[in-house]
Motif scaffolding. Structure first.
Motif, PDB file in Angstrom:
ATOM      1  N   VAL A 158      33.935  34.512  43.493  1.00 11.54           N
ATOM      2  CA  VAL A 158      34.531  35.442  42.525  1.00 11.54           C
ATOM      3  C   VAL A 158      33.439  36.138  41.725  1.00 11.54           C
ATOM      4  O   VAL A 158      33.420  37.368  41.588  1.00 11.54           O
ATOM      5  N   ARG A 159      32.518  35.361  41.179  1.00  9.37           N
ATOM      6  CA  ARG A 159      31.457  35.946  40.361  1.00  9.37           C
ATOM      7  C   ARG A 159      30.500  36.792  41.202  1.00  9.37           C
ATOM      8  O   ARG A 159      29.996  37.825  40.749  1.00  9.37           O
ATOM      9  N   ALA A 160      30.266  36.363  42.423  1.00  4.01           N
ATOM     10  CA  ALA A 160      29.383  37.127  43.299  1.00  4.01           C
ATOM     11  C   ALA A 160      29.989  38.475  43.657  1.00  4.01           C
ATOM     12  O   ALA A 160      29.289  39.489  43.699  1.00  4.01           O
ATOM     13  N   LEU A 161      31.297  38.509  43.915  1.00  2.67           N
ATOM     14  CA  LEU A 161      31.940  39.778  44.258  1.00  2.67           C
ATOM     15  C   LEU A 161      31.927  40.725  43.066  1.00  2.67           C
ATOM     16  O   LEU A 161      31.641  41.919  43.208  1.00  2.67           O
ATOM     17  N   ALA A 162      32.231  40.207  41.880  1.00  4.26           N
ATOM     18  CA  ALA A 162      32.217  41.065  40.689  1.00  4.26           C
ATOM     19  C   ALA A 162      30.832  41.640  40.447  1.00  4.26           C
ATOM     20  O   ALA A 162      30.685  42.804  40.056  1.00  4.26           O
TER      21      ALA A 162
ATOM     22  N   PHE B 217      44.401  43.324  35.940  1.00  3.75           N
ATOM     23  CA  PHE B 217      43.282  42.531  36.446  1.00  3.75           C
ATOM     24  C   PHE B 217      43.660  41.971  37.804  1.00  3.75           C
ATOM     25  O   PHE B 217      44.832  41.908  38.178  1.00  3.75           O
ATOM     26  N   VAL B 218      42.634  41.578  38.542  1.00  2.88           N
ATOM     27  CA  VAL B 218      42.847  40.856  39.797  1.00  2.88           C
ATOM     28  C   VAL B 218      42.872  39.371  39.464  1.00  2.88           C
ATOM     29  O   VAL B 218      41.909  38.829  38.936  1.00  2.88           O
TER      30      VAL B 218
ATOM     31  N   TYR C  59      38.469  40.744  36.649  1.00  2.00           N
ATOM     32  CA  TYR C  59      39.029  39.572  37.319  1.00  2.00           C
ATOM     33  C   TYR C  59      39.370  38.514  36.290  1.00  2.00           C
ATOM     34  O   TYR C  59      38.589  38.257  35.372  1.00  2.00           O
ATOM     35  N   LEU C  60      40.540  37.895  36.460  1.00  2.00           N
ATOM     36  CA  LEU C  60      40.917  36.733  35.671  1.00  2.00           C
ATOM     37  C   LEU C  60      40.919  35.541  36.606  1.00  2.00           C
ATOM     38  O   LEU C  60      41.707  35.479  37.556  1.00  2.00           O
TER      39      LEU C  60
END
Length: 334
Positions: A46-50, A172-173, A131-132
């Protein structure tokens, strides 16, 4: 070390990465639910995609990440309307969080020290346009689940309490992760996630060794590691941006619509959300590949992501929902 692990450097977990890329192309898909073992890269992805995505343009100091000055809610005290770039936000929603922390509430400090009735934004404000992320989403308290369902449906957060009447955008996603052995997810929230993925620990030595190698390089030779993998991330970012542009021009034939309906009926999914999400996911896949038109290949690839978590339980089928979807897809879409 604050730099997120590069998305392209995550070993394996192809379905999870594909699902997250699809939500980056079309945030309207409704988020991703990732169930499986701990330590399989769920929060890392998740953090990598953001971090991979381009920064968003926001009004400086706006608590809800407004894109323009006219979008700033009237309850804020933002004076400077200069535009700045900010990384795509990723907000963690922890277990045990209170409703006030999620939605926002009266700013007690200002009320006591200045006598002003002001609103203190919550996590939903920070997550707007980002993102949440909810770890152990299956253990979330029911009243928080209900709140999230309302906000995810409307795209707006409304607070009516303590003399406040506040509303602000909250689009949000939603990304949830958890271990199914620790508790089931409520059907209402399960259906709200557009896509679902089951992940597991690598089952071969070579893949496990590669995970260890890359993580060690990330921590011990950080600059060289990031330089190598950021180039891969940049190529993926370009593909995502091109897919966003192509999404609106991607053709969907009546035959594809018929295939979506036939597949959902064959699987016995409740309601119409399944085929609608299947179609959106297949369109995002086609746009990612610059195919110009959705075909059965895209439907076959998208079906396990969009439909596995929408199946009625069959106690006599021990293969699991993913295997059931694959079997019915092979029979229905030869």
């Amino acid at each position: 070390m604050t730099t997120p692990f590069p998305f392209s450097a995550i070993v394996g977990q192809y379905e999870m990465k594909r699902a997250m890329v699809l939500t980056a192309i079309d945030p309207g898909l409704g988020g991703v639910l990732v169930f499986g073992d701990r330590g399989t890269g769920k929060s890392t992805a998740v953090r990598a995609l953001a971090a991979l995505l381009p920064p968003i343009t926001v009004v400086a100091g706006c608590p809800v990440n407004s894109a323009t000055a006219r979008d700033i809610p009237d309850w804020t005290d933002v004076k400077d309307t200069a535009l700045i770039e900010r990384p795509t936000p990723v907000v963690d929603l922890p277990l045990g969080v209170t409703e006030d922390r999620v939605t926002g509430a009266l700013d007690i400090e200002r009320a006591l020290t200045q006598g002003e009735k002001a609103f203190e934004p919550g996590l939903l404000a920070r997550a707007n346009r980002g993102y949440l992320y909810i770890d152990e989403v299956n253990l979330l308290e029911d009243h928080i689940v209900d709140l999230l369902l309302d906000v995810a449906q409307s795209g707006m957060n409304m607070v009516e309490r303590e003399g406040l009447s506040i509303r602000h955008p909250a689009r949000f996603v939603l990304v949830g992760s958890g271990n199914p052995e620790e508790g089931e997810l409520r059907p209402q929230l399960l259906d709200r996630f557009g896509l679902s993925v089951e992940v597991s620990s690598p089952d071969n030595v070579e893949e496990r060794v590669e995970v260890i190698r890359r993580r060690t390089e990330f921590e011990t030779d950080h600059e060289a590691f990031m330089a190598r993998w950021q180039a891969e991330d940049a190529r993926l970012r370009d593909r995502i941006l091109a897919a966003r542009d192509a999404l609106g021009q991607t053709i969907t034939s009546d035959d594809v619509l018929t295939d979506c309906a036939r597949l959902s009926m064959a699987l016995g999914t409740d309601g119409l959300r399944g085929e609608l999400t299947l179609l959106r996911a297949a369109r995002a896949l086609a746009a990612l590949e610059q195919a110009g038109e959705v075909n059965r290949v895209h439907l076959r690839q998208a079906a396990p992501l969009a439909l596995s978590h929408r199946l009625r339980r069959d106690p006599l089928d021990e293969a699991g929902s993913g295997a059931r979807v694959s079997r019915v897809v092979a029979e229905t879409l030869p």
